[in-house]
Motif scaffolding. Structure first.
Motif, PDB file in Angstrom:
ATOM      1  N   PHE A  96       0.834  -1.207   0.000  1.00  0.00           N
ATOM      2  CA  PHE A  96       0.000   0.000   0.000  1.00  0.00           C
ATOM      3  C   PHE A  96       0.867   1.254   0.000  1.00  0.00           C
ATOM      4  CE2 PHE A  96      -2.168   3.470   2.135  1.00  0.00           C
ATOM      5  CZ  PHE A  96      -3.424   3.472   1.555  1.00  0.00           C
ATOM      6  N   LEU A  97       1.824   1.315   0.915  1.00  0.00           N
ATOM      7  CA  LEU A  97       2.672   2.504   1.008  1.00  0.00           C
ATOM      8  C   LEU A  97       3.575   2.639  -0.216  1.00  0.00           C
ATOM      9  CD1 LEU A  97       3.625   2.348   4.805  1.00  0.00           C
ATOM     10  CD2 LEU A  97       1.971   3.874   3.703  1.00  0.00           C
ATOM     11  N   LEU A  98       4.015   1.511  -0.751  1.00  0.00           N
ATOM     12  CA  LEU A  98       4.866   1.533  -1.945  1.00  0.00           C
ATOM     13  C   LEU A  98       4.155   2.234  -3.101  1.00  0.00           C
ATOM     14  CD1 LEU A  98       7.529   0.454  -3.299  1.00  0.00           C
ATOM     15  CD2 LEU A  98       6.176  -1.527  -4.018  1.00  0.00           C
ATOM     16  N   PHE A  99       2.859   1.949  -3.283  1.00  0.00           N
ATOM     17  CA  PHE A  99       2.106   2.526  -4.392  1.00  0.00           C
ATOM     18  C   PHE A  99       1.521   3.897  -4.051  1.00  0.00           C
ATOM     19  CE2 PHE A  99       1.248  -2.012  -6.040  1.00  0.00           C
ATOM     20  CZ  PHE A  99       2.395  -1.966  -6.809  1.00  0.00           C
ATOM     21  N   PHE A 100       0.842   3.987  -2.909  1.00  0.00           N
ATOM     22  CA  PHE A 100       0.103   5.211  -2.609  1.00  0.00           C
ATOM     23  C   PHE A 100       1.011   6.383  -2.247  1.00  0.00           C
ATOM     24  CE2 PHE A 100      -3.495   2.393  -2.565  1.00  0.00           C
ATOM     25  CZ  PHE A 100      -4.562   3.195  -2.930  1.00  0.00           C
ATOM     26  N   ASN A 101       2.223   6.102  -1.761  1.00  0.00           N
ATOM     27  CA  ASN A 101       3.152   7.196  -1.481  1.00  0.00           C
ATOM     28  C   ASN A 101       3.547   7.953  -2.748  1.00  0.00           C
ATOM     29  OD1 ASN A 101       3.154   6.765   1.234  1.00  0.00           O
ATOM     30  ND2 ASN A 101       5.187   5.845   1.354  1.00  0.00           N
TER      31      ASN A 101
END
Length: 338
Positions: free
Chosen positions: A290-295
């Motif tokens: 999630f953080l990999l993409f949404f960041n």
């Protein structure tokens, strides 16, 4: 012969449950501290709406349980399904991730669904969820790959995403074949018999695998080969996933460069990949993806609270605790079944 006082037995049961709840909360203390930080970053309205969205998820989950159980128990109604959905999440929390299946079987049996059918239904729920995760993940991948705002970012991880898609498809396909094919079931039973002969020390595990395979196949043929029932169950599973994917999409709607449909599709990809890609350094796999993409589309100061509140509203934080899981399930089994 002395009989056990029902009131005393009930008191002991709740005392044990409270003890294990306290133990689970202690185990989750690090995550709870993070979640509280995430909650503080949101407005009261955002938190309430996130919880309401999660409530819709449980209502749909209750509908899925009802629709699967009703063919085997005509008195089973939607309210019982909703109760089972909430109780399963409670036991997931209580047993650090492993007790929800046992709780589902127990409460289905308590409501009149035979043990064998309840076990098959519980396993079949996982199959339908995997199929729905695969469909939405693939749709999200294809949709966002053709969207200018997201295609450049996704292309950086294209190989990993293709591998994740293929693995998810193979898992869903394999589980579906096991569920509906008599021939596949017979081949696997033959393989289990062969392994049991070669590795007699694993006889108990082989017998359990054989039993679960037969239950899954028997129940699956009744539910999945009925075209209307299959489509309704698949539709409900797609709806419940879209609902929980809406939680971070809603939180980030005024912050991310993505609109809500794009965020939902990106969450579908993250959810699919989290199931097949191991996360580094012990980080939760969903949180990592999630953080990999949404960041890439919103600042970390916003994406971290979004995934933490998602975790809070759905209680999907699975952590390892094998020894405590075994002890907890053993105690609960003795309290409720015998």
């Amino acid at each position: 012969m002395k009989t056990t006082n029902p009131r005393s037995r009930r008191s002991v049961k709740w005392l044990i449950l409270l003890v294990f709840l306290a133990a689970a909360l202690y185990f989750y203390r690090g995550s709870l501290a993070e979640i509280l930080e995430g909650i503080r970053a949101l407005s009261f309205v955002q938190l309430i709406i996130s919880c309401l969205i999660a409530t819709v998820f449980f209502l749909i989950e209750g509908g899925i349980v009802y629709y699967m159980a009703h063919p085997f128990e005509s008195t089973y109604h939607w309210g019982k399904g909703i109760r089972t959905a909430y109780l399963c999440e409670f036991y997931r929390l209580l047993t650090l991730g492993s007790g929800s299946g046992f709780a589902a079987i127990y409460y289905l049996q308590k409501d009149g669904v035979p043990y064998a059918k309840g076990t098959g239904i519980t396993m079949l729920q996982f199959v339908f969820k995997k199929i729905a995760v695969m469909i939405l993940g693939l749709m999200g991948f294809l949709y966002l790959l053709g969207t200018p705002q997201t295609s450049q970012i996704l292309c950086q991880y294209q190989n990993a995403m293709i591998i994740g898609c293929v693995v998810t498809i193979l898992i869903a396909l394999f589980m579906t074949l096991i569920t509906v094919s008599e021939k596949i079931k017979d081949w696997l039973l033959y393989a289990i018999d062969w392994l049991e002969h070669k590795k007699p020390k694993y006889k108990q595990q082989m017998e359990k695998g054989r039993e679960n395979l037969i239950l899954l196949n028997d129940t699956g043929k009744e539910l999945m080969t009925h075209k209307k029932r299959f489509l309704v169950l698949l539709g409900l599973n797609l709806m419940k996933l879209i609902v929980i994917y809406l939680i971070p999409a809603y939180i980030l709607k005024d912050i991310s460069v993505l609109n809500i449909p794009q965020s939902v599709m990106l969450m579908a990809i993250a959810y699919m990949l989290a199931g097949v890609i191991p996360a580094p350094s012990g980080i939760g796999s969903l949180e990592f993806v999630f953080l990999l993409f949404f960041n890439c589309f919103a600042g970390e100061m916003y994406t971290v609270p979004a995934i933490l509140v998602f975790r809070f509203t759905t209680w999907l934080n699975h952590k390892n605790g094998d020894f405590l899981n075994e002890v907890t399930i053993s105690v609960i089994k003795n309290l409720f079944v015998y």
